[in-house]
Design a protein around this motif. Structure first.
Motif, PDB file in Angstrom:
ATOM      1  N   SER A 199     -34.143  27.729  20.542  1.00  0.00           N
ATOM      2  CA  SER A 199     -32.842  27.403  19.966  1.00  0.00           C
ATOM      3  C   SER A 199     -32.916  26.007  19.373  1.00  0.00           C
ATOM      4  O   SER A 199     -33.584  25.135  19.927  1.00  0.00           O
ATOM      5  CB  SER A 199     -31.761  27.459  21.050  1.00  0.00           C
ATOM      6  N   THR A 249     -20.757  37.387  20.435  1.00  0.00           N
ATOM      7  CA  THR A 249     -21.596  37.359  19.227  1.00  0.00           C
ATOM      8  C   THR A 249     -20.851  36.624  18.123  1.00  0.00           C
ATOM      9  O   THR A 249     -19.621  36.615  18.075  1.00  0.00           O
ATOM     10  CB  THR A 249     -21.935  38.788  18.751  1.00  0.00           C
ATOM     11  N   SER A 299     -24.662  33.481  12.550  1.00  0.00           N
ATOM     12  CA  SER A 299     -25.543  32.313  12.569  1.00  0.00           C
ATOM     13  C   SER A 299     -25.204  31.391  11.414  1.00  0.00           C
ATOM     14  O   SER A 299     -24.706  31.820  10.373  1.00  0.00           O
ATOM     15  CB  SER A 299     -27.006  32.735  12.452  1.00  0.00           C
ATOM     16  N   SER A 330     -25.312  38.220  14.470  1.00  0.00           N
ATOM     17  CA  SER A 330     -26.548  38.347  15.244  1.00  0.00           C
ATOM     18  C   SER A 330     -26.718  37.233  16.263  1.00  0.00           C
ATOM     19  O   SER A 330     -27.535  37.339  17.173  1.00  0.00           O
ATOM     20  CB  SER A 330     -27.764  38.369  14.312  1.00  0.00           C
ATOM     21  N   ALA A 331     -25.982  36.126  16.109  1.00  0.00           N
ATOM     22  CA  ALA A 331     -26.103  35.013  17.056  1.00  0.00           C
ATOM     23  C   ALA A 331     -25.427  35.386  18.380  1.00  0.00           C
ATOM     24  O   ALA A 331     -24.462  36.161  18.412  1.00  0.00           O
ATOM     25  CB  ALA A 331     -25.481  33.752  16.475  1.00  0.00           C
ATOM     26  N   CYS A 370     -28.036  31.112  21.136  1.00  0.00           N
ATOM     27  CA  CYS A 370     -29.276  31.283  20.377  1.00  0.00           C
ATOM     28  C   CYS A 370     -28.955  32.000  19.078  1.00  0.00           C
ATOM     29  O   CYS A 370     -28.316  33.054  19.077  1.00  0.00           O
ATOM     30  CB  CYS A 370     -30.304  32.082  21.177  1.00  0.00           C
ATOM     31  N   GLN A 371     -29.398  31.415  17.956  1.00  0.00           N
ATOM     32  CA  GLN A 371     -29.138  32.007  16.653  1.00  0.00           C
ATOM     33  C   GLN A 371     -30.344  31.909  15.743  1.00  0.00           C
ATOM     34  O   GLN A 371     -30.235  32.073  14.528  1.00  0.00           O
ATOM     35  CB  GLN A 371     -27.930  31.326  16.007  1.00  0.00           C
ATOM     36  N   ASP A 372     -31.521  31.640  16.324  1.00  0.00           N
ATOM     37  CA  ASP A 372     -32.714  31.442  15.499  1.00  0.00           C
ATOM     38  C   ASP A 372     -33.214  32.734  14.864  1.00  0.00           C
ATOM     39  O   ASP A 372     -33.801  32.721  13.784  1.00  0.00           O
ATOM     40  CB  ASP A 372     -33.839  30.821  16.334  1.00  0.00           C
ATOM     41  N   GLU A 373     -33.028  33.854  15.549  1.00  0.00           N
ATOM     42  CA  GLU A 373     -33.541  35.120  15.056  1.00  0.00           C
ATOM     43  C   GLU A 373     -32.442  35.882  14.302  1.00  0.00           C
ATOM     44  O   GLU A 373     -31.259  35.721  14.559  1.00  0.00           O
ATOM     45  CB  GLU A 373     -34.032  35.978  16.232  1.00  0.00           C
ATOM     46  N   GLN A 429     -30.053  40.464  16.806  1.00  0.00           N
ATOM     47  CA  GLN A 429     -29.193  40.165  17.945  1.00  0.00           C
ATOM     48  C   GLN A 429     -29.949  40.367  19.253  1.00  0.00           C
ATOM     49  O   GLN A 429     -29.802  39.596  20.202  1.00  0.00           O
ATOM     50  CB  GLN A 429     -27.953  41.066  17.906  1.00  0.00           C
ATOM     51  N   ASN A 444     -32.252  37.360  19.894  1.00  0.00           N
ATOM     52  CA  ASN A 444     -31.462  36.196  20.284  1.00  0.00           C
ATOM     53  C   ASN A 444     -30.965  36.328  21.727  1.00  0.00           C
ATOM     54  O   ASN A 444     -30.958  35.360  22.482  1.00  0.00           O
ATOM     55  CB  ASN A 444     -30.271  36.017  19.339  1.00  0.00           C
ATOM     56  N   LYS A 503     -33.927  35.623  24.120  1.00  0.00           N
ATOM     57  CA  LYS A 503     -34.224  34.188  24.224  1.00  0.00           C
ATOM     58  C   LYS A 503     -33.148  33.460  25.020  1.00  0.00           C
ATOM     59  O   LYS A 503     -33.442  32.607  25.869  1.00  0.00           O
ATOM     60  CB  LYS A 503     -34.338  33.567  22.827  1.00  0.00           C
TER      61      LYS A 503
END
Length: 348
Positions: free
Chosen positions: A146, A221, A224, A237-238, A252-255, A258, A261, A264
């Protein structure tokens, strides 16, 4: 002590035989566990074998004392053998100090900007780079879990995992406040500014270490977002997970997935809760054990990075090095070895 060393040597021989079995590697996880145990015992066994050799030399020198023509040589060899026995005995005592049960674990590192605004965020990114380069030197892997980036390339917060043999044993003393003194890129008059960054190094908790009741979780959710016009998801997706009993929140919003994230975020949440539980159980022991190298508490200033003087100073062991550029490129071992030695001496 000799009885204990004999037991350790016997276990080492047993591990050597098991590791040589051709069918062992049908179970890679078990093989890795046995190899880690063997590697932990090897320094003790090597020192024990050297101690036995020194004791044999001492006996032979004592026998030589009975012969007048060899007495002078025997006295020299006896003195050398006794000195070696004393040295090895002290080394073995340190090696026999109980290890931190988390030492073999991977770590989750959390770096957050503190006082100093954008300059603090820029230095947070510099520390992330420093730890990444150190990990590369040791053959470890790094995965960002993240991050909250700034438009100038800094990090208000970055959370990442370092995986590799002995990662926690070498990085656990990095927790605390890191102070930087340098001229910011945005400073037009060349004045040195002081900023701070907090670092937390946590042993990664696996599901077997810490179970989380799904009913204790609130999962939200959201879309991102990123700094500087980065990709913005059009789908939610976050992930934000709140652990209701403790109030701990992880995002977590890097990917773009969903599911990824969520995975992670759960890893970070599990590790934070595990670390908090451990801290409660071992607070008194930890305070005593780490008195030499500091408590590791995030409020404690542990190190200063002074760029104008090319100096890095670790305040816990009073060690100053004038090679800051190398240090920021991942050459951390001089300081890390000093911290490990200080901790071992304090626990001896």
């Amino acid at each position: 002590m000799l009885d204990k060393l004999q037991t350790i040597a016997a276990r080492y021989d047993e591990l050597e035989a098991r590791l040589a079995a051709p069918d062992l590697y049908d179970d890679p996880k078990n093989a890795a566990a046995l190899l880690r145990e063997r590697n932990r015992l090897e320094p003790v066994v090597t020192a024990y074998q050297a101690l036995l050799a020194a004791r044999k030399s001492q006996r032979e020198a004592q026998e030589m004392l009975a012969e007048p023509e060899l007495r002078e040589l025997a006295q020299e060899e006896l003195a050398a053998a006794r000195a070696e026995i004393d040295r090895l005995t002290e080394a073995i005592k340190l090696l026999l100090i109980p290890r931190d049960p988390n030492d073999d674990k991977d770590v989750i590192v959390e770096i957050r900007g503190g006082a100093g605004g954008e300059e603090s965020a820029l230095f947070a990114h510099s520390l992330y780079r420093m730890y990444t380069m150190y990990a590369e030197k040791r053959g470890w892997s790094v995965e960002v879990l993240s991050q909250n980036a700034t438009e100038l390339g800094g990090c208000k917060e970055i959370v990442f995992q370092i995986s590799g043999d002995g990662a926690y044993s070498r990085l656990k003393f990095e927790s605390g406040v890191h102070r930087v003194q340098r001229v910011p890129e945005t400073e037009s008059q060349g004045r040195v500014h002081t900023s701070t960054v907090t670092v937390a190094v946590l042993p990664e908790a696996e599901e077997v270490d810490f179970q989380i009741d799904p009913s204790d979780l609130k999962i939200d959710t959201f879309r991102s977002s990123g700094a500087g016009g980065q990709h913005i998801n059009k789908t939610e997706s976050a992930i934000r997970i709140t652990h209701l009993p403790t109030g701990v929140v992880v995002e977590c919003q890097d990917e773009r997935s969903q599911h990824k994230n969520r995975d992670k975020a759960m890893r970070v949440l599990r590790t934070r809760l595990f670390e908090a539980e451990q801290a409660k159980q071992t607070a008194a022991i930890a305070a005593e054990r780490r008195s030499q190298v500091g408590t590791g508490d995030r409020s404690e200033r542990i190190r200063t990075y002074n760029f104008p003087e090319n100096r890095v100073s670790d305040h816990r062991i009073k060690l100053t090095l004038y090679k800051l550029a190398d240090f920021m490129d991942g050459a951390l071992d001089d300081v890390i070895e000093g911290l490990i030695a200080a901790d071992a001496a304090n626990r001896a």
